[in-house]
Design an enzyme around this catalytic site. Structure first.
Site, mmCIF file in Angstrom:
data_model
loop_
_atom_site.group_PDB
_atom_site.id
_atom_site.type_symbol
_atom_site.label_atom_id
_atom_site.label_comp_id
_atom_site.label_asym_id
_atom_site.label_seq_id
_atom_site.Cartn_x
_atom_site.Cartn_y
_atom_site.Cartn_z
ATOM 1 N N HIS A 23 0.854 -1.175 0.000
ATOM 2 C CA HIS A 23 0.000 0.000 0.000
ATOM 3 C C HIS A 23 0.893 1.229 0.000
ATOM 4 O O HIS A 23 2.119 1.129 0.081
ATOM 5 C CB HIS A 23 -0.924 0.003 1.219
ATOM 6 C CG HIS A 23 -2.232 -0.699 0.983
ATOM 7 N ND1 HIS A 23 -3.140 -0.269 0.046
ATOM 8 C CD2 HIS A 23 -2.785 -1.789 1.577
ATOM 9 C CE1 HIS A 23 -4.194 -1.060 0.056
ATOM 10 N NE2 HIS A 23 -4.006 -2.007 0.970
ATOM 11 N N ASP A 24 0.278 2.382 -0.082
ATOM 12 C CA ASP A 24 1.030 3.640 -0.132
ATOM 13 C C ASP A 24 2.136 3.682 0.921
ATOM 14 O O ASP A 24 3.284 4.011 0.620
ATOM 15 C CB ASP A 24 0.049 4.806 0.070
ATOM 16 C CG ASP A 24 0.701 6.169 -0.036
ATOM 17 O OD1 ASP A 24 0.515 6.843 -1.058
ATOM 18 O OD2 ASP A 24 1.395 6.576 0.921
ATOM 19 N N ASP A 71 0.434 6.747 -3.778
ATOM 20 C CA ASP A 71 -0.727 6.402 -4.589
ATOM 21 C C ASP A 71 -0.993 7.434 -5.682
ATOM 22 O O ASP A 71 -1.123 7.089 -6.860
ATOM 23 C CB ASP A 71 -1.978 6.293 -3.705
ATOM 24 C CG ASP A 71 -2.114 4.931 -3.051
ATOM 25 O OD1 ASP A 71 -1.251 4.072 -3.266
ATOM 26 O OD2 ASP A 71 -3.094 4.730 -2.320
#
Length: 385
Positions: free
Chosen positions: A131-132, A161
């Protein structure tokens, strides 16, 4: 009754984008393209809406069963009419569902194919989940953020992102589309959020462990400098101070009525400057300081909560009809401006496939089965993510 004016044609008018992406970076990227006038067709795997409706404005949504031969054939027919395809699967997944670059580029040699992933198409981590915050951690961004006496803090998921992912992918797509206009050939774009995060650090790498930025939470921009940080006000809200240059600092100091400004670049004076500013700002509510600094060149601004932004006079002046999701997310173009199109989450599978020549029988065979309509969002089943 007069008809509403027709919006100007965007600079990407005539460009068709097929969007297979999910989560945040891909849909945000294709929303930017839609704001600029591209036709974006989102190919989903269900009929119950989309995962992030806020990124769906100006797009057309269809549902195809890509596990069925007819669904893949419909995708292939659509790709033959497209200029761009965007997908966000882990490497190898698109190939398994008939949407890989080799297969689609053979059908449409001018196709610009953008694979937007966390780690890219190769390397030891290419097929790992992330994820980010994962990409920030591994690119050095996270280790540089937050207070020096606490753990690193991620700035929401804005950096990896959206900046490192969505925006970098959009730049690559636009560059490839321009090149294809001359060459007649598409190409594969390997857009990795981690690579984008590394690029965004270009200015900061040379400053690390120098007097300008000796450690996390220190230095000119990292929170150590008293003239580049936020201060609490009497009402518990905050002001942001960015008086980095000498002229801005002098304006800050004099507007606060603090007398002759000290040499703000002397690090030995930073503790006393910080105490003075903290005590001063704590003496009145935030909006008092907002009014006091209005029109000055002190780089002082109120720290607005998300629900306050749309009442800010400057935001209202530039976006008088905007709501929280209606601002075109690109710079203003004078002749072919971006437009925040209406949000339409309806299932347009039939009309899109009819327009490219499929029969009613082919459409029925290609569309997502009715029993799949309860799946959350126009989303892929877990095995295809």
């Amino acid at each position: 009754m007069t008809d509403a004016p027709t919006p100007p044609r965007g600079p990407l008018s005539g460009i068709r984008v097929v969007d297979l992406s999910r989560l945040a970076p891909g849909p945000y990227c294709t929303m930017l393209l839609a704001d600029l006038g591209a036709e974006v067709i989102v190919v989903g795997g269900g009929r119950a809406g989309v995962a992030i409706p806020e990124f769906s404005r100006g797009k057309t949504h269809i549902g195809l069963d890509l596990k069925a031969p007819a669904g893949r054939a419909a995708l292939h027919a659509l790709v033959k009419t497209a200029d761009v395809l965007v997908e966000g699967f882990r490497p190898g997944v698109a190939d398994r569902i008939g949407a890989g670059y080799a297969e689609l580029s053979a059908l449409n040699p001018r196709l610009v194919y953008c694979a937007l992933t966390g780690f890219g198409q190769d390397g030891p981590r290419a097929k790992e989940a992330g994820h980010d915050i994962t990409y920030l951690a591994l690119s050095g961004v996270l280790g540089a953020m937050g207070p020096k006496d606490g753990p690193p803090e991620a700035p929401l998921n804005l950096v990896a992102d959206f900046a490192g992912g969505s925006l970098m992918a959009a730049i690559g797509i636009l560059a490839a589309v321009i090149e294809a206009k001359g060459s007649g050939k598409g190409q594969f774009i390997d857009a990795a959020m981690m690579d984008g995060s590394l690029s965004l650090m270009a200015m900061h790498w040379p400053l690390w462990r120098t007097p300008h930025w000796p450690a996390r939470g220190d230095g000119l921009l990292g929170g150590g400098a008293p003239f580049y940080r936020s201060y609490a006000c009497a009402d518990g809200r905050f002001v942001a101070v960015g008086a980095l240059e000498r002229g801005f600092f002098e304006s800050l100091w004099r507007t606060l009525g603090l007398g002759d400004p000290p040499d703000h670049m002397r690090r030995d004076l930073w503790p006393s400057i910080a105490r003075t500013l903290a005590e001063t700002f704590a003496g009145a509510p935030r909006d008092h300081w907002t009014a006091l600094f209005a029109g000055t060149d002190a780089c002082v601004a109120p720290v607005l909560a998300p629900d306050e932004v749309w009442s800010d006079p400057h935001v209202k002046a530039r976006h008088p009809e905007a709501g929280a999701h209606a601002v075109p997310a690109v710079p203003r173009l004078s002749r072919t401006p971006a437009v925040a199109h209406a949000l339409d989450l309806g299932d347009r599978t039939g009309e899109v496939l009819r327009a490219i020549g499929l029969s009613e029988g082919e459409i029925a065979a290609a569309a997502v089965p009715a029993e799949a309509g309860g799946r959350s969002g126009l989303d892929w089943p877990p095995e295809l993510r």
